[in-house]
Design a protein around this motif. Structure first.
Motif, short mmCIF file in Angstrom:
data_model
loop_
_atom_site.label_atom_id
_atom_site.label_comp_id
_atom_site.label_asym_id
_atom_site.label_seq_id
_atom_site.Cartn_x
_atom_site.Cartn_y
_atom_site.Cartn_z
N ASN A 173 -2.46 -8.49 15.77
CA ASN A 173 -1.26 -9.34 15.55
C ASN A 173 -0.34 -9.51 16.52
O ASN A 173 0.74 -9.24 16.41
N TYR A 174 -0.72 -9.51 17.89
CA TYR A 174 0.00 -9.51 19.08
C TYR A 174 0.59 -11.17 19.29
O TYR A 174 -0.34 -11.98 19.10
N SER A 175 1.83 -11.22 19.51
CA SER A 175 2.24 -12.66 19.75
C SER A 175 1.50 -13.14 21.05
O SER A 175 1.36 -12.51 22.07
N ILE A 176 1.20 -14.58 21.25
CA ILE A 176 0.51 -15.00 22.40
C ILE A 176 1.53 -15.41 23.26
O ILE A 176 2.68 -16.05 22.92
N VAL A 177 1.83 -14.87 24.31
CA VAL A 177 2.57 -15.12 25.39
C VAL A 177 2.45 -16.39 26.30
O VAL A 177 3.25 -17.12 26.47
N GLU A 178 0.98 -16.50 26.67
CA GLU A 178 0.60 -17.76 27.46
C GLU A 178 -0.64 -18.10 26.68
O GLU A 178 -1.66 -17.25 26.75
N ASP A 179 -0.78 -19.20 26.25
CA ASP A 179 -2.06 -19.71 25.58
C ASP A 179 -3.20 -19.90 26.63
O ASP A 179 -2.77 -19.78 27.78
N TRP A 180 -4.16 -20.52 26.30
CA TRP A 180 -5.40 -20.82 26.98
C TRP A 180 -5.25 -21.43 28.22
O TRP A 180 -4.66 -22.31 28.29
N ARG A 181 -5.33 -20.81 29.44
CA ARG A 181 -5.45 -21.43 30.63
C ARG A 181 -6.59 -21.15 31.69
O ARG A 181 -7.14 -20.13 31.44
N PRO A 182 -6.91 -22.20 32.62
CA PRO A 182 -8.27 -21.72 33.43
C PRO A 182 -7.82 -20.66 34.40
O PRO A 182 -6.57 -20.70 34.83
N TRP A 183 -8.43 -19.78 34.82
CA TRP A 183 -8.38 -19.03 36.09
C TRP A 183 -9.42 -19.48 37.13
O TRP A 183 -10.40 -19.86 36.68
N HIS A 184 -9.31 -19.20 38.32
CA HIS A 184 -9.95 -19.94 39.53
C HIS A 184 -10.35 -19.03 40.52
O HIS A 184 -9.99 -18.01 40.86
N THR A 185 -11.71 -19.30 40.96
CA THR A 185 -12.21 -18.43 42.29
C THR A 185 -12.83 -19.50 43.28
O THR A 185 -13.56 -20.43 42.75
N ASN A 186 -12.36 -19.37 44.48
CA ASN A 186 -12.51 -20.43 45.31
C ASN A 186 -12.59 -21.77 44.98
O ASN A 186 -13.17 -22.78 45.26
N GLY A 187 -11.45 -22.27 44.40
CA GLY A 187 -11.01 -23.44 43.77
C GLY A 187 -11.73 -24.08 42.60
O GLY A 187 -11.73 -25.29 42.10
N GLN A 188 -12.60 -23.18 42.16
CA GLN A 188 -13.50 -23.80 40.85
C GLN A 188 -13.03 -22.76 39.70
O GLN A 188 -12.76 -21.54 39.82
N VAL A 189 -13.12 -23.46 38.46
CA VAL A 189 -12.86 -22.95 37.32
C VAL A 189 -13.74 -21.62 37.14
O VAL A 189 -14.87 -21.89 37.13
N SER A 190 -13.47 -20.52 36.99
CA SER A 190 -14.20 -19.39 36.59
C SER A 190 -14.28 -18.63 35.23
O SER A 190 -15.00 -18.07 34.91
N GLY A 191 -13.16 -19.45 34.23
CA GLY A 191 -13.23 -18.80 32.88
C GLY A 191 -11.69 -19.09 32.52
O GLY A 191 -11.00 -20.04 33.09
#
Length: 76
Positions: free
Chosen positions: A16-34
């Motif tokens: 039950n923690y509030s979401i501060v930042e919803d789903w967003r991609p993170w990158h490694t070497n310009g590629q989406v890593s997760g």
């Protein structure tokens, strides 16, 4: 998906923690890593795209990047 992502996400939601930042991609070497989701308790739920059950085995570069950022307190 090998790791029970949906069950893990349901468990995190049950805290039950509030979401501060919803789903967003993170990158490694310009590629989406997760993808990440940040909660009000300053915790971040992160996925490694294509990581499987043993992500460091299948995605070592991405996992090292994620771990290095965590150690240096840099966001994904």
């Amino acid at each position: 998906m090998v790791v029970p992502y949906l069950a893990t996400e349901a468990w995190v939601r049950s805290l039950n923690y509030s979401i501060v930042e919803d789903w967003r991609p993170w990158h490694t070497n310009g590629q989406v890593s997760g993808y990440t989701r940040t909660f009000s308790n300053s915790k971040t739920f992160a996925t490694v795209k294509g990581g499987g059950h043993t992500a460091p085995e299948y995605k070592p570069e991405e996992c090292l990047d994620m771990y290095s950022r965590w150690l240096s307190r840099r966001p994904l």
